[in-house]
Write a protein that holds these residues in place. Structure first.
Motif, PDB file in Angstrom:
ATOM      1  N   THR A 185     -29.520  18.792   0.033  1.00  0.00           N
ATOM      2  CA  THR A 185     -29.255  20.007  -0.541  1.00  0.00           C
ATOM      3  C   THR A 185     -30.433  20.954   0.068  1.00  0.00           C
ATOM      4  O   THR A 185     -31.958  21.052   0.086  1.00  0.00           O
ATOM      5  N   THR A 186     -29.516  22.211   0.698  1.00  0.00           N
ATOM      6  CA  THR A 186     -30.567  23.110   1.099  1.00  0.00           C
ATOM      7  C   THR A 186     -30.475  24.566   0.414  1.00  0.00           C
ATOM      8  O   THR A 186     -29.312  24.911   0.328  1.00  0.00           O
ATOM      9  N   LEU A 187     -30.966  25.341  -0.126  1.00  0.00           N
ATOM     10  CA  LEU A 187     -31.144  27.012  -0.689  1.00  0.00           C
ATOM     11  C   LEU A 187     -31.470  27.507   0.003  1.00  0.00           C
ATOM     12  O   LEU A 187     -32.696  27.102   1.387  1.00  0.00           O
ATOM     13  N   LEU A 188     -30.650  28.784   1.246  1.00  0.00           N
ATOM     14  CA  LEU A 188     -30.996  29.834   2.438  1.00  0.00           C
ATOM     15  C   LEU A 188     -31.710  30.719   1.112  1.00  0.00           C
ATOM     16  O   LEU A 188     -31.525  31.057   1.018  1.00  0.00           O
ATOM     17  N   GLU A 189     -32.369  31.001   2.627  1.00  0.00           N
ATOM     18  CA  GLU A 189     -33.335  32.955   2.311  1.00  0.00           C
ATOM     19  C   GLU A 189     -32.295  33.969   1.859  1.00  0.00           C
ATOM     20  O   GLU A 189     -32.095  34.340   0.616  1.00  0.00           O
ATOM     21  N   ASP A 190     -30.644  33.553   1.944  1.00  0.00           N
ATOM     22  CA  ASP A 190     -29.887  34.621   1.259  1.00  0.00           C
ATOM     23  C   ASP A 190     -29.137  33.818   0.176  1.00  0.00           C
ATOM     24  O   ASP A 190     -28.720  34.485  -0.769  1.00  0.00           O
ATOM     25  N   GLY A 191     -29.420  33.225  -0.225  1.00  0.00           N
ATOM     26  CA  GLY A 191     -29.801  32.256  -1.762  1.00  0.00           C
ATOM     27  C   GLY A 191     -28.625  31.608  -1.571  1.00  0.00           C
ATOM     28  O   GLY A 191     -27.920  31.054  -2.956  1.00  0.00           O
ATOM     29  N   SER A 192     -27.605  31.458  -0.959  1.00  0.00           N
ATOM     30  CA  SER A 192     -26.632  30.347  -0.840  1.00  0.00           C
ATOM     31  C   SER A 192     -27.352  29.016  -1.103  1.00  0.00           C
ATOM     32  O   SER A 192     -27.969  28.904  -0.601  1.00  0.00           O
ATOM     33  N   LEU A 193     -26.221  28.170  -1.343  1.00  0.00           N
ATOM     34  CA  LEU A 193     -26.865  26.220  -1.431  1.00  0.00           C
ATOM     35  C   LEU A 193     -26.113  25.509  -0.159  1.00  0.00           C
ATOM     36  O   LEU A 193     -24.533  26.375   0.101  1.00  0.00           O
ATOM     37  N   ALA A 194     -25.926  25.443   0.397  1.00  0.00           N
ATOM     38  CA  ALA A 194     -25.116  24.511   0.983  1.00  0.00           C
ATOM     39  C   ALA A 194     -25.803  22.335   0.436  1.00  0.00           C
ATOM     40  O   ALA A 194     -27.126  22.044   0.832  1.00  0.00           O
ATOM     41  N   ASP A 195     -25.076  21.845   0.669  1.00  0.00           N
ATOM     42  CA  ASP A 195     -25.228  20.420   0.778  1.00  0.00           C
ATOM     43  C   ASP A 195     -24.646  19.622   1.869  1.00  0.00           C
ATOM     44  O   ASP A 195     -23.518  19.145   2.293  1.00  0.00           O
ATOM     45  N   THR A 196     -25.393  18.717   2.621  1.00  0.00           N
ATOM     46  CA  THR A 196     -25.068  17.589   3.889  1.00  0.00           C
ATOM     47  C   THR A 196     -25.207  15.895   3.230  1.00  0.00           C
ATOM     48  O   THR A 196     -25.847  15.307   2.614  1.00  0.00           O
ATOM     49  N   GLU A 197     -23.327  15.484   2.645  1.00  0.00           N
ATOM     50  CA  GLU A 197     -24.197  14.100   2.805  1.00  0.00           C
ATOM     51  C   GLU A 197     -23.833  13.685   4.067  1.00  0.00           C
ATOM     52  O   GLU A 197     -22.629  13.834   5.339  1.00  0.00           O
ATOM     53  N   LEU A 198     -24.748  12.286   3.817  1.00  0.00           N
ATOM     54  CA  LEU A 198     -25.964  12.398   5.067  1.00  0.00           C
ATOM     55  C   LEU A 198     -25.969  10.546   4.984  1.00  0.00           C
ATOM     56  O   LEU A 198     -26.001  10.329   3.770  1.00  0.00           O
ATOM     57  N   VAL A 199     -25.524   9.840   6.724  1.00  0.00           N
ATOM     58  CA  VAL A 199     -26.492   8.280   6.165  1.00  0.00           C
ATOM     59  C   VAL A 199     -28.048   8.763   7.002  1.00  0.00           C
ATOM     60  O   VAL A 199     -26.944   9.399   8.193  1.00  0.00           O
ATOM     61  N   ALA A 200     -29.240   8.512   7.177  1.00  0.00           N
ATOM     62  CA  ALA A 200     -29.645   8.945   8.006  1.00  0.00           C
ATOM     63  C   ALA A 200     -30.982   7.238   8.556  1.00  0.00           C
ATOM     64  O   ALA A 200     -31.320   6.631   7.434  1.00  0.00           O
ATOM     65  N   VAL A 201     -30.853   7.134   9.438  1.00  0.00           N
ATOM     66  CA  VAL A 201     -30.919   6.015  10.247  1.00  0.00           C
ATOM     67  C   VAL A 201     -32.845   6.261  10.567  1.00  0.00           C
ATOM     68  O   VAL A 201     -32.959   6.573  11.897  1.00  0.00           O
ATOM     69  N   TYR A 202     -33.389   5.553  10.363  1.00  0.00           N
ATOM     70  CA  TYR A 202     -35.196   6.043  10.267  1.00  0.00           C
ATOM     71  C   TYR A 202     -35.294   4.581  11.391  1.00  0.00           C
ATOM     72  O   TYR A 202     -35.051   3.215  10.988  1.00  0.00           O
ATOM     73  N   ARG A 203     -35.916   4.393  12.590  1.00  0.00           N
ATOM     74  CA  ARG A 203     -36.473   3.297  13.260  1.00  0.00           C
ATOM     75  C   ARG A 203     -37.691   3.496  14.020  1.00  0.00           C
ATOM     76  O   ARG A 203     -38.427   4.527  13.797  1.00  0.00           O
ATOM     77  N   LEU A 204     -38.854   2.059  13.247  1.00  0.00           N
ATOM     78  CA  LEU A 204     -40.126   2.058  13.632  1.00  0.00           C
ATOM     79  C   LEU A 204     -40.554   1.882  14.883  1.00  0.00           C
ATOM     80  O   LEU A 204     -39.805   1.113  15.016  1.00  0.00           O
ATOM     81  N   ASP A 205     -42.072   2.047  15.368  1.00  0.00           N
ATOM     82  CA  ASP A 205     -42.243   1.313  16.599  1.00  0.00           C
ATOM     83  C   ASP A 205     -43.341   0.097  16.422  1.00  0.00           C
ATOM     84  O   ASP A 205     -43.078   0.061  15.363  1.00  0.00           O
ATOM     85  N   ALA A 206     -43.898  -0.250  17.152  1.00  0.00           N
ATOM     86  CA  ALA A 206     -44.851  -0.976  16.969  1.00  0.00           C
ATOM     87  C   ALA A 206     -45.358  -0.946  15.854  1.00  0.00           C
ATOM     88  O   ALA A 206     -46.604  -2.266  15.195  1.00  0.00           O
ATOM     89  N   ALA A 207     -46.351   1.014  16.146  1.00  0.00           N
ATOM     90  CA  ALA A 207     -47.919   1.091  14.781  1.00  0.00           C
ATOM     91  C   ALA A 207     -47.391   1.327  13.868  1.00  0.00           C
ATOM     92  O   ALA A 207     -48.226   2.073  13.243  1.00  0.00           O
ATOM     93  N   ALA A 258     -34.668  24.855  12.503  1.00  0.00           N
ATOM     94  CA  ALA A 258     -33.946  24.126  11.222  1.00  0.00           C
ATOM     95  C   ALA A 258     -34.432  23.588   9.422  1.00  0.00           C
ATOM     96  O   ALA A 258     -34.075  24.023   9.590  1.00  0.00           O
ATOM     97  N   ILE A 259     -36.127  23.464  10.054  1.00  0.00           N
ATOM     98  CA  ILE A 259     -36.575  23.749   8.707  1.00  0.00           C
ATOM     99  C   ILE A 259     -36.534  24.631   7.831  1.00  0.00           C
ATOM    100  O   ILE A 259     -37.171  24.621   6.577  1.00  0.00           O
ATOM    101  N   ALA A 260     -37.721  24.995   8.929  1.00  0.00           N
ATOM    102  CA  ALA A 260     -38.717  26.462   8.526  1.00  0.00           C
ATOM    103  C   ALA A 260     -38.054  27.350   7.267  1.00  0.00           C
ATOM    104  O   ALA A 260     -38.612  27.811   6.575  1.00  0.00           O
ATOM    105  N   PRO A 261     -36.397  27.825   8.515  1.00  0.00           N
ATOM    106  CA  PRO A 261     -35.642  28.768   7.768  1.00  0.00           C
ATOM    107  C   PRO A 261     -35.079  28.853   6.510  1.00  0.00           C
ATOM    108  O   PRO A 261     -35.120  29.395   5.583  1.00  0.00           O
ATOM    109  N   VAL A 262     -35.370  27.254   5.852  1.00  0.00           N
ATOM    110  CA  VAL A 262     -34.995  26.878   4.623  1.00  0.00           C
ATOM    111  C   VAL A 262     -35.636  26.937   3.262  1.00  0.00           C
ATOM    112  O   VAL A 262     -37.145  26.217   3.430  1.00  0.00           O
TER     113      VAL A 262
END
Length: 150
Positions: A106-128, A78-82
Motif C-alpha cells: 500500500t502506497t500513500l502518494l503525494e496527493d494524499g491518495s492510496l493505492a494497493d498493489t497485490e503482488l508476488v515478488a520473487v527474489y533470487r540471490l547470487d553466490a555472494a 518509483a520509490i522516492a516520490p511515494v
C-alpha cells in the motif's frame, strides 16, 4: 513488524530462516525507511529488477532495470516520490537461492491518495548472497483501480 515514521512491514508469512527471505525483508525495511543507499547495497552490481514484470510506466519496453545505476534510477522514479509504504506479506515460499513473497504493498502518494498493489515478488540471490534479481508480478490496471483518497 518493522515500523518507521513512513510506513510499516507486516510479516504474516512463514518466517523460517532463509537467505533470500532475509534479503527480501531487508529490502522492504530499507524502502519503508527511505534508505536508498542501504537498499542499493542489497543488489549485486549486475542485478536485474522488474517491477512490474513487463511493460509499464516505470519501464515502457518491459526489459527491466539492469545494474545498480539503473536500479538507482528506478528508485528515483518509483520509490522516492511515494510518501509512505506499507508492506503486508501474507505468504512466502523459499527454496534454493530464491523466495517468492505474496502480499499487498500500500502506497500513500503525494496527493494524499492510496493505492494497493497485490503482488508476488520473487527474489533470487547470487553466490555472494546479494540480490541477483527481483521480479514483481502485479497488474498495473488492478493497482490503478484501487486508487482512493486516504
Amino acid at each position: 513488524m518493522t515500523t518507521s515514521d513512513r510506513g510499516a512491514v507486516v510479516w504474516d508469512a512463514p518466517d523460517l530462516d532463509h537467505p533470500a527471505r532475509r534479503a527480501s525483508r531487508r529490502s522492504y525495511d530499507a524502502v519503508v525507511r527511505k534508505a536508498k543507499d542501504e537498499w542499493l547495497a542489497l543488489f549485486a552490481e549486475d542485478a536485474e529488477l522488474q517491477d512490474p514484470v513487463g511493460p509499464s510506466f516505470f519501464d515502457p519496453e518491459g526489459h527491466g532495470h539492469r545494474g545498480r545505476a539503473a536500479i538507482s534510477a528506478f528508485w528515483d522514479l518509483a520509490i522516492a516520490p511515494v510518501v509512505e509504504f506499507r508492506f503486508h506479506i501474507r505468504d512466502s515460499f523459499a527454496n534454493g537461492d530464491a523466495c517468492a513473497n505474496v502480499g499487498t504493498f500500500t502506497t500513500l502518494l503525494e496527493d494524499g491518495s492510496l493505492a494497493d498493489t497485490e503482488l508476488v515478488a520473487v527474489y533470487r540471490l547470487d553466490a555472494a548472497g546479494l540480490i541477483a534479481s527481483m521480479h514483481a508480478h502485479w497488474e498495473v490496471d488492478r493497482t490503478l483501480a484501487s486508487l482512493r483518497k486516504a
